[in-house]
Design an enzyme around this catalytic site. Structure first.
Site, PDB file in Angstrom:
ATOM      1  N   CYS A   2     -21.164  -7.506  -6.402  1.00  0.00           N
ATOM      2  CA  CYS A   2     -22.333  -8.136  -6.571  1.00  0.00           C
ATOM      3  C   CYS A   2     -21.901  -9.430  -7.594  1.00  0.00           C
ATOM      4  O   CYS A   2     -20.905  -9.079  -8.500  1.00  0.00           O
ATOM      5  CB  CYS A   2     -23.431  -7.589  -7.242  1.00  0.00           C
ATOM      6  SG  CYS A   2     -24.009  -6.050  -6.416  1.00  0.00           S
ATOM      7  N   ARG A  27     -16.178 -12.789  -4.086  1.00  0.00           N
ATOM      8  CA  ARG A  27     -16.235 -11.368  -4.817  1.00  0.00           C
ATOM      9  C   ARG A  27     -16.564 -10.505  -3.376  1.00  0.00           C
ATOM     10  O   ARG A  27     -16.497  -9.144  -3.369  1.00  0.00           O
ATOM     11  CB  ARG A  27     -17.046 -11.206  -5.720  1.00  0.00           C
ATOM     12  CG  ARG A  27     -16.757 -11.874  -7.067  1.00  0.00           C
ATOM     13  CD  ARG A  27     -17.609 -12.063  -8.084  1.00  0.00           C
ATOM     14  NE  ARG A  27     -18.204 -10.799  -8.444  1.00  0.00           N
ATOM     15  CZ  ARG A  27     -17.784 -10.393  -9.689  1.00  0.00           C
ATOM     16  NH1 ARG A  27     -16.920 -10.931 -10.284  1.00  0.00           N
ATOM     17  NH2 ARG A  27     -18.218  -9.291 -10.203  1.00  0.00           N
ATOM     18  N   TRP A  77     -23.977  -6.956  -2.840  1.00  0.00           N
ATOM     19  CA  TRP A  77     -23.181  -6.232  -1.991  1.00  0.00           C
ATOM     20  C   TRP A  77     -23.747  -4.824  -2.044  1.00  0.00           C
ATOM     21  O   TRP A  77     -23.818  -4.216  -2.850  1.00  0.00           O
ATOM     22  CB  TRP A  77     -21.639  -6.190  -2.802  1.00  0.00           C
ATOM     23  CG  TRP A  77     -20.574  -5.697  -1.650  1.00  0.00           C
ATOM     24  CD1 TRP A  77     -19.835  -6.643  -0.923  1.00  0.00           C
ATOM     25  CD2 TRP A  77     -19.961  -4.447  -1.676  1.00  0.00           C
ATOM     26  NE1 TRP A  77     -18.892  -5.898  -0.676  1.00  0.00           N
ATOM     27  CE2 TRP A  77     -18.904  -4.419  -0.879  1.00  0.00           C
ATOM     28  CE3 TRP A  77     -20.391  -3.169  -2.337  1.00  0.00           C
ATOM     29  CZ2 TRP A  77     -18.041  -3.463  -0.519  1.00  0.00           C
ATOM     30  CZ3 TRP A  77     -19.336  -2.168  -2.371  1.00  0.00           C
ATOM     31  CH2 TRP A  77     -18.497  -2.306  -1.359  1.00  0.00           C
ATOM     32  N   ASN A 103     -25.739  -5.682 -11.501  1.00  0.00           N
ATOM     33  CA  ASN A 103     -24.500  -5.332 -10.610  1.00  0.00           C
ATOM     34  C   ASN A 103     -24.170  -3.985 -11.155  1.00  0.00           C
ATOM     35  O   ASN A 103     -24.134  -4.034 -12.336  1.00  0.00           O
ATOM     36  CB  ASN A 103     -23.444  -6.400 -10.985  1.00  0.00           C
ATOM     37  CG  ASN A 103     -22.265  -6.177 -10.639  1.00  0.00           C
ATOM     38  OD1 ASN A 103     -21.917  -5.125  -9.524  1.00  0.00           O
ATOM     39  ND2 ASN A 103     -21.108  -6.866 -10.879  1.00  0.00           N
ATOM     40  N   GLY A 104     -23.964  -2.912 -10.503  1.00  0.00           N
ATOM     41  CA  GLY A 104     -23.503  -1.589 -10.599  1.00  0.00           C
ATOM     42  C   GLY A 104     -24.572  -0.684  -9.853  1.00  0.00           C
ATOM     43  O   GLY A 104     -25.107  -0.830  -8.895  1.00  0.00           O
ATOM     44  N   GLU A 483       2.087  -2.107   1.619  1.00  0.00           N
ATOM     45  CA  GLU A 483       1.528  -3.222   1.171  1.00  0.00           C
ATOM     46  C   GLU A 483       1.323  -4.133   2.479  1.00  0.00           C
ATOM     47  O   GLU A 483       0.211  -4.685   2.720  1.00  0.00           O
ATOM     48  CB  GLU A 483       2.047  -4.006   0.157  1.00  0.00           C
ATOM     49  CG  GLU A 483       1.579  -5.335  -0.235  1.00  0.00           C
ATOM     50  CD  GLU A 483       0.126  -5.357  -0.599  1.00  0.00           C
ATOM     51  OE1 GLU A 483      -0.561  -4.317  -0.930  1.00  0.00           O
ATOM     52  OE2 GLU A 483      -0.340  -6.491  -0.870  1.00  0.00           O
ATOM     53  N   LYS A 487      -2.360  -5.466   3.896  1.00  0.00           N
ATOM     54  CA  LYS A 487      -2.410  -6.966   4.069  1.00  0.00           C
ATOM     55  C   LYS A 487      -3.099  -7.172   5.388  1.00  0.00           C
ATOM     56  O   LYS A 487      -4.129  -7.886   5.885  1.00  0.00           O
ATOM     57  CB  LYS A 487      -1.209  -7.806   3.761  1.00  0.00           C
ATOM     58  CG  LYS A 487      -0.625  -8.168   2.698  1.00  0.00           C
ATOM     59  CD  LYS A 487      -1.665  -9.209   1.587  1.00  0.00           C
ATOM     60  CE  LYS A 487      -2.980  -8.354   1.190  1.00  0.00           C
ATOM     61  NZ  LYS A 487      -2.599  -7.977   0.169  1.00  0.00           N
ATOM     62  N   GLU A 490      -6.559  -5.773   6.316  1.00  0.00           N
ATOM     63  CA  GLU A 490      -7.781  -5.822   5.743  1.00  0.00           C
ATOM     64  C   GLU A 490      -8.196  -7.218   6.219  1.00  0.00           C
ATOM     65  O   GLU A 490      -9.595  -7.531   6.201  1.00  0.00           O
ATOM     66  CB  GLU A 490      -7.642  -5.800   4.372  1.00  0.00           C
ATOM     67  CG  GLU A 490      -6.760  -6.904   3.672  1.00  0.00           C
ATOM     68  CD  GLU A 490      -6.635  -6.842   2.049  1.00  0.00           C
ATOM     69  OE1 GLU A 490      -7.506  -6.587   1.527  1.00  0.00           O
ATOM     70  OE2 GLU A 490      -5.615  -7.037   1.616  1.00  0.00           O
ATOM     71  N   HIS A 506       7.943  13.575  12.445  1.00  0.00           N
ATOM     72  CA  HIS A 506       6.996  14.697  12.202  1.00  0.00           C
ATOM     73  C   HIS A 506       5.692  14.758  12.640  1.00  0.00           C
ATOM     74  O   HIS A 506       4.795  15.360  12.044  1.00  0.00           O
ATOM     75  CB  HIS A 506       6.918  15.108  10.691  1.00  0.00           C
ATOM     76  CG  HIS A 506       8.520  15.502  10.233  1.00  0.00           C
ATOM     77  ND1 HIS A 506       9.078  16.481  10.395  1.00  0.00           N
ATOM     78  CD2 HIS A 506       9.302  14.591   9.361  1.00  0.00           C
ATOM     79  CE1 HIS A 506      10.271  16.645   9.801  1.00  0.00           C
ATOM     80  NE2 HIS A 506      10.387  15.672   9.302  1.00  0.00           N
ATOM     81  N   LYS A 606     -13.709  -8.575  -3.775  1.00  0.00           N
ATOM     82  CA  LYS A 606     -12.736  -8.898  -4.668  1.00  0.00           C
ATOM     83  C   LYS A 606     -12.400  -8.000  -5.633  1.00  0.00           C
ATOM     84  O   LYS A 606     -11.468  -7.547  -6.065  1.00  0.00           O
ATOM     85  CB  LYS A 606     -12.733 -10.087  -4.965  1.00  0.00           C
ATOM     86  CG  LYS A 606     -11.501 -10.775  -5.808  1.00  0.00           C
ATOM     87  CD  LYS A 606     -10.406 -10.781  -5.008  1.00  0.00           C
ATOM     88  CE  LYS A 606      -9.084 -11.138  -5.748  1.00  0.00           C
ATOM     89  NZ  LYS A 606      -7.787 -10.921  -5.138  1.00  0.00           N
TER      90      LYS A 606
HETATM   91  O1  M6R Z   1      -8.431  -5.703  -9.196  1.00  0.00           O
HETATM   92  P1  M6R Z   1      -7.491  -4.615  -8.829  1.00  0.00           P
HETATM   93  O2  M6R Z   1      -6.021  -4.996  -8.788  1.00  0.00           O
HETATM   94  O3  M6R Z   1      -7.892  -3.424  -9.579  1.00  0.00           O
HETATM   95  O4  M6R Z   1      -8.029  -4.290  -7.258  1.00  0.00           O
HETATM   96  C1  M6R Z   1      -7.444  -3.120  -6.604  1.00  0.00           C
HETATM   97  C2  M6R Z   1      -7.774  -3.349  -5.340  1.00  0.00           C
HETATM   98  O5  M6R Z   1      -9.005  -3.356  -4.803  1.00  0.00           O
HETATM   99  C3  M6R Z   1      -7.127  -4.530  -4.553  1.00  0.00           C
HETATM  100  O6  M6R Z   1      -5.609  -4.357  -4.738  1.00  0.00           O
HETATM  101  C4  M6R Z   1      -7.379  -4.512  -2.997  1.00  0.00           C
HETATM  102  O7  M6R Z   1      -6.607  -3.530  -2.499  1.00  0.00           O
HETATM  103  C5  M6R Z   1      -6.848  -6.176  -2.496  1.00  0.00           C
HETATM  104  N1  M6R Z   1      -7.719  -6.628  -2.142  1.00  0.00           N
HETATM  105  C6  M6R Z   1      -5.942  -5.811  -1.233  1.00  0.00           C
HETATM  106  O8  M6R Z   1      -5.555  -7.056  -0.961  1.00  0.00           O
END
Ligand code: M6R
Length: 611
Positions: A2, A27, A77, A103-104, A483, A487, A490, A506, A606
């Site tokens: 949010c 976000r 959100w 937010n929360g 990673e 990428k 997502e 395995h 985000k």
């Molecule tokens: O702000 P942060 O680095 O703590 O966020 C952690 C993850 O939410 C963040 O790295 C997420 O996996 C990325 N959006 C991936 O691209």
């Protein structure tokens, strides 16, 4: 997650709120709303809409349709209650006088809702936030601040709140607990926001609210109170980055812009930290005695930041010979970690607001450890609560998929490993110099990888319609694969998994069949032969192999793989810093070809400020 924006001043509030919300869109959200006090009607005017902010903005003619100089806005959100107009914020109390954005999560909302319903208070939404609005109304006896404070004694959970009251149109109230909230100081106006990007157009003077604080914003300034409601003086920080750093600047997507910004971001993260041939950290709070006494290092983070931690483990252990454990922040606090005053906990976070990472940090401190954080957002909660902060200086990262933050986190953890190794005497002079020299060359080498992006775009065009992808690698190549896989999945929604190559046989190898795409990572020289064996292994079962290796091994890899992406040769420790760039580009181009919403992938936020 949010986003909150609030404004009180002399200008029309609605256009300012909508513009602020647009800057918080990155976000992640599913609905949006604003509430403005209308002087003409002497009441609150509240408008909400499910879906894109544009729907709300069109409904309000960009804000022109709303009259009033104080208001709050929100991008939601969904956590409690499905995305819908009625569940969107602001939530309004039954008298129509009090509007709240939140937010929360209010953890005891069910109990409070039952209490209020018992008193005959009707509810219209499924949200936990409506409980806050109704409870303030319930306690309201003419003094809105007093009513808010009474509510704060009763609600549990995490919250950033923005509150306006039709009876008190000369003020806007803000409250923060475990969810970020920033105050903006303007000329004849004050602002409230979840992060600086929402208000930087109007003011660069900001104050970061601490947990338990309450602020009353007026046109003449902001009065803050601590958790005991004693007036406090807030330190004002000046934000020095330019607004275009948070705008697309001609690029189609923030993600692509941020990928392209990596050389510059790496220069900012690395260059000031190498002085006279030594790693140098300004205001570094860890003494040499403390570093020598460290018995164990824990790296704690989520998502891509966790993947940086995986590489960090290999590099820290290799250089310092101290044991390093990497933990997912969401697991750390529930696993009864073995931590004491000789444990250094390194937390990594781009946003500095990830709730799980924050909770892990607090748990580590409670257990007596020192916490060093690697953070991008200056003044964020994690930065402020850590014993030592190393900023990544990547600049604002807007795309949900992290790129330049990942690279700069990696650079900082590598510098940390070198610094520790120097203090501990576990690195030879020659290797120390060699790694430092290569670190200084990294930005230029990233530029070279970016210059070859047409090749990667071509590979993406060959593979974008695959439904399932495996990333395989060993050691740092495995960490890099995690990673690369994240990428891709997502932003392109292709099912993808990363495996340590040796684990394939395995179980997972049973999934490899004709045409399965395997991205084989073979950048780590010491294990190149093993990487080749795994390429042969999957190829012989019908896989299409897209490989990633260094210039040195390109020819050899090309004999077996279907296609090869290459990076310049560099010191082994730094390979993931280069290797990640083609993987980011590959994910980007695949998502582009699949027509995905690259900067705002579905279901993702985000900054993840809920558990
Ligand atoms: O702000 P942060 O680095 O703590 O966020 C952690 C993850 O939410 C963040 O790295 C997420 O996996 C990325 N959006 C991936 O691209």
């Amino acid at each position: 997650m949010c986003g909150i924006v609030g404004y009180i001043g002399k200008e029309q509030a609605a256009p300012i709120l909508l513009d602020g919300l647009a800057r918080l869109e990155y976000r992640g959200y599913d609905s949006a709303g604003v509430a403005v006090y209308s002087e003409r009607a002497e009441s609150l005017s509240v408008h909400k809409a499910k879906g894109r902010l544009q729907v709300l903005s069109d409904m309000l003619q960009g804000g022109a349709a709303l009259d009033g100089t104080v208001g709050i806005g929100h991008t939601r959100w969904a956590t409690h209650g499905a995305p819908s107009d009625v569940n969107s914020h602001p939530q309004v109390s039954r008298s129509g006088k009090i509007a709240v954005v939140h937010n929360g999560i209010i953890e005891n909302y069910a109990e409070l809702k039952a209490f209020l319903m018992d008193k005959g208070v009707p509810f219209t939404s499924d949200t936990d936030t409506e409980v806050v609005a109704q409870l303030i109304d319930y306690f309201y006896e003419g003094d809105i601040l007093q009513a808010v404070v009474r509510v704060l004694h009763r609600i549990q959970g995490a919250y950033a709140l923005g509150i306006i009251c039709a009876d008190a149109p000369d003020q806007l109230i803000a409250v923060r607990k475990d969810s970020p909230l920033i105050l903006g100081y303007g000329e004849g106006c004050s602002f409230l926001a979840s992060d600086v990007t929402a208000i930087i157009k109007h003011t660069r003077d900001v104050g970061y609210m601490e947990d338990g604080e309450v602020a009353v914003l007026t046109r003449d300034g902001i009065q803050c109170y601590n958790h005991l409601m004693q007036p406090i003086q807030k330190e004002i920080s000046h934000v020095d980055w330019e607004i275009d750093a948070a705008e697309k600047g001609g690029y189609e997507h923030f993600m692509f812009k941020e990928i392209m910004e990596q050389p510059e971001a790496m220069r900012r993260a690395i260059f000031p930290r190498i002085k006279d041939g030594e790693v140098y950290f300004e205001d570094f709070g860890l003494t040499k005695e403390y570093i020598r006494a460290i018995r164990k290092i824990y790296i704690v983070a989520c998502g891509s930041s966790y993947h940086v931690g995986m590489v960090g483990k290999y590099n820290l252990e290799r250089l310092t010979r101290k044991p390093v454990e990497v933990a997912l922040a969401s697991e750390f606090r529930y696993m009864d970690p073995i931590v004491d005053e000789n444990t250094l906990v390194v937390v990594i976070s781009q946003s500095g607001e990830t709730l799980d990472t924050m909770a892990a940090l607090r748990e580590a401190k409670r257990l007596g450890a020192k916490v060093l954080s690697i953070v991008n957002v200056v003044g964020s909660s994690i930065a402020r609560e850590s014993d030592v902060v190393l900023y990544t200086w990547a600049g604002p990262e807007i795309a949900v998929a992290t790129t330049k933050a990942y690279s700069t986190q990696m650079a900082v953890i590598d510098l940390l490993a070198l610094y520790f190794a120097r203090v501990l005497g576990t690195i030879g002079e020659e290797e120390y110099r060699a790694v430092l020299e290569e670190m200084l060359r990294l930005p230029g080498k990233i530029e070279a990888v970016l210059a070859d992006r047409d090749d990667i775009q071509y590979f993406a065009s060959q593979y974008f319609n695959h439904n399932s992808v495996f990333f395989i690698g060993r050691n740092v190549d495995y960490a890099l694969g995690l990673e690369g896989s994240l990428k891709l999945k997502e932003i392109s929604y292709i099912h993808s998994e990363a495996y340590a190559s040796g684990e394939l046989k395995h179980g997972t190898i049973s999934l490899i069949e004709d045409g399965t795409l395997v991205v084989a990572l073979g950048t780590y020289s010491k294990l190149f032969e093993k990487a080749m064996s795994n390429v042969v292994e999957v190829k012989s079962r019908g896989a299409d192999v897209l490989a990633l290796t260094t210039e040195r091994h390109k020819a050899e890899m090309a004999k077996t793989a279907n296609a090869v992406m290459t990076i310049p040769d560099t010191h082994d420790l730094l390979l993931p810093s280069l290797g990640v760039v083609p993987l980011q580009l590959f994910a980007y181009y695949v998502a582009l070809m699949r027509g995905c919403d690259i900067d705002k992938p579905r279901n993702l936020a985000k900054s993840v400020t809920v558990e």
